[in-house]
Every structure is written in structure tokens, then in C-alpha cells.
Scaffold this motif. Structure first.
Motif, PDB file in Angstrom:
ATOM      1  N   UNK A  87      12.883  -4.818 -11.685  1.00 13.26           N
ATOM      2  CA  UNK A  87      11.528  -4.769 -11.138  1.00 13.26           C
ATOM      3  C   UNK A  87      11.080  -3.310 -11.144  1.00 13.26           C
ATOM      4  N   UNK A  88       9.771  -3.056 -11.182  1.00 15.89           N
ATOM      5  CA  UNK A  88       9.306  -1.662 -11.136  1.00 15.89           C
ATOM      6  C   UNK A  88       9.823  -0.955  -9.875  1.00 15.89           C
ATOM      7  N   UNK A  89      10.082   0.327 -10.007  1.00 13.22           N
ATOM      8  CA  UNK A  89      10.648   1.106  -8.898  1.00 13.22           C
ATOM      9  C   UNK A  89       9.723   1.119  -7.686  1.00 13.22           C
ATOM     10  N   UNK A  90       8.403   1.201  -7.906  1.00 16.23           N
ATOM     11  CA  UNK A  90       7.474   1.241  -6.778  1.00 16.23           C
ATOM     12  C   UNK A  90       7.536  -0.064  -5.989  1.00 16.23           C
ATOM     13  N   UNK A  91       7.688  -1.183  -6.709  1.00 13.99           N
ATOM     14  CA  UNK A  91       7.772  -2.489  -6.046  1.00 13.99           C
ATOM     15  C   UNK A  91       9.077  -2.586  -5.252  1.00 13.99           C
ATOM     16  N   UNK A  92      10.159  -2.131  -5.856  1.00 14.06           N
ATOM     17  CA  UNK A  92      11.457  -2.158  -5.180  1.00 14.06           C
ATOM     18  C   UNK A  92      11.437  -1.323  -3.916  1.00 14.06           C
ATOM     19  N   UNK A  93      10.826  -0.139  -3.988  1.00 13.47           N
ATOM     20  CA  UNK A  93      10.808   0.733  -2.806  1.00 13.47           C
ATOM     21  C   UNK A  93       9.926   0.157  -1.703  1.00 13.47           C
ATOM     22  N   UNK A  94       8.877  -0.567  -2.064  1.00 12.13           N
ATOM     23  CA  UNK A  94       8.040  -1.215  -1.043  1.00 12.13           C
ATOM     24  C   UNK A  94       8.769  -2.387  -0.392  1.00 12.13           C
ATOM     25  N   UNK A  95       9.572  -3.072  -1.182  1.00 11.17           N
ATOM     26  CA  UNK A  95      10.253  -4.258  -0.688  1.00 11.17           C
ATOM     27  C   UNK A  95      11.439  -3.919   0.200  1.00 11.17           C
ATOM     28  N   UNK A  96      12.239  -2.960  -0.206  1.00 13.38           N
ATOM     29  CA  UNK A  96      13.443  -2.615   0.552  1.00 13.38           C
ATOM     30  C   UNK A  96      13.736  -1.136   0.327  1.00 13.38           C
ATOM     31  N   UNK A  97      13.228  -0.276   1.218  1.00 10.35           N
ATOM     32  CA  UNK A  97      13.323   1.160   0.990  1.00 10.35           C
ATOM     33  C   UNK A  97      14.739   1.717   0.871  1.00 10.35           C
TER      34      UNK A  97
END
Length: 194
Positions: free
Chosen positions: A103-113
Motif C-alpha cells: 500500500x502507499x506509504x502515506x496510507x500506511x502511516x495514516x492507518x497505523x503510525x
């Protein structure tokens, strides 16, 4: 601004708000599910591997290495074994689920920092490192989100095209009616609307 334009803007705004709301609900549901899954899996894996590290601490890192090689991948976790010198002698195999995709990194960081890292030290100085890896669950969420947004985008376009066409048909006679009323207002009482 014409009535047709007003109606189309209202419908477009409402349908866009609906698509955005559904997207947010999907995102929030995915975020909750990933956090719960990772928290639960992390508790089980760290408790299990802490006990294993305790048992194998006296046997030595070679015995632990054989155990880890037989164990293979533990769901949603990266496990590594480092010698006392810091040399990595074992890393759990990659997940076979949806290989090569992220998944895109920005999406991953929003989902589970962030995810916790557990380090268990053996008597020899070696370290067993257990780190949660939610990438597969996040990828599932990303796939669901992109599918939902694609369907929402198509529905948005189809709905607005249909409304544009239907409103155009509904207001098509209005210029004739307005023209007729203007003629009557100017005194042409013999004028009849078709």
C-alpha cells in the motif's frame, strides 16, 4: 444561474459528500480492524516467543535458530535473530500473501503510525527481535478502499449524467411557458401555450 445548473450542483455536491463519507467510513473501519488485529497478534506472538526465548536461552542460539527455521512465518510479524555481535543470522520469510505489492506509504502511516518492537536477550548475548508487520492487512484495506472509490467514482459520474439529462428534459418546456406568460403579461390574451 439557471435552475438546471442549480439542481445539478446540488445533486453533484450531495453525491460527492456521500462518496467521501463512505470512503471515510471504510478507512476508519480498516484502521480499527488493523489495530485490533495487530494488537491481538502481537500479544500472542510476543508471549509465545518470550517463552521460547526463555526455554532456548540455556540451549544456545543454534537450537533457537533451528526452532525458528522450522517455525517459519508468524502471521503479521517479522522475527529476526542476531548474534551477540549484532549479525543477523535469521529473518522470518516474507509473507506469501499478495507478494510484491505494498500500500502507499502515506496510507500506511495514516492507518497505523508505529508498531512495537520487542527484543528478548539470550544468555549468550544474542537477541530475538519481534516486530509487528501490518503490511498485509493494510494492503487489504488499500485494495478495498481503491475498489470502493472506483465504484463510487463511476456511480458519481453516472448519477450526475442521469440527473443532468433528466433535469434538462424536465425544464425544457419552461422557456416556452415563460415566453407565453410574458406575452400574456404584455396584453396578448389570445396567446395559448402548446
Amino acid at each position: 444561474m439557471k435552475l438546471r445548473t442549480h439542481v445539478n450542483l446540488i445533486v453533484a455536491s450531495l453525491s460527492a459528500a456521500f462518496v467521501i463519507l463512505v470512503g471515510w467510513l471504510e478507512f476508519d473501519g480498516t484502521r480499527r480492524a488493523v489495530r485490533e488485529e495487530i494488537a491481538g497478534a502481537n500479544t500472542v506472538a510476543t508471549n509465545l516467543l518470550k517463552r521460547v526465548a526463555d526455554v532456548y536461552t540455556l540451549a544456545g542460539e543454534q537450537q533457537l535458530l533451528m526452532f525458528l527455521e522450522q517455525l517459519g512465518r508468524v502471521r503479521a510479524h517479522e522475527i529476526s535473530l542476531r548474534t551477540a555481535e549484532g549479525i543477523e543470522i535469521y529473518r522470518s520469510p516474507p509473507s506469501p500473501y499478495k507478494p510484491g505489492r505494498e500500500a502507499p506509504a502515506w496510507y500506511s502511516s495514516l492507518l497505523l503510525p508505529g508498531t512495537p518492537v520487542q527484543v528478548f536477550r539470550l544468555a549468550s548475548g544474542a537477541e530475538l527481535v519481534v516486530e509487528a508487520n501490518p503490511s498485509r492487512a493494510i494492503l487489504d484495506g488499500w485494495d478495498d478502499m481503491t475498489e470502493l472509490m472506483l465504484i463510487g467514482g463511476i456511480a458519481f459520474v453516472v448519477l450526475n449524467a442521469a440527473v443532468f439529462w433528466l433535469v434538462g428534459r424536465a425544464v425544457a418546456p419552461w422557456p416556452i411557458i415563460v415566453s407565453g406568460l410574458n406575452r400574456i403579461e404584455q396584453g396578448d390574451l389570445q396567446h395559448r401555450l402548446p
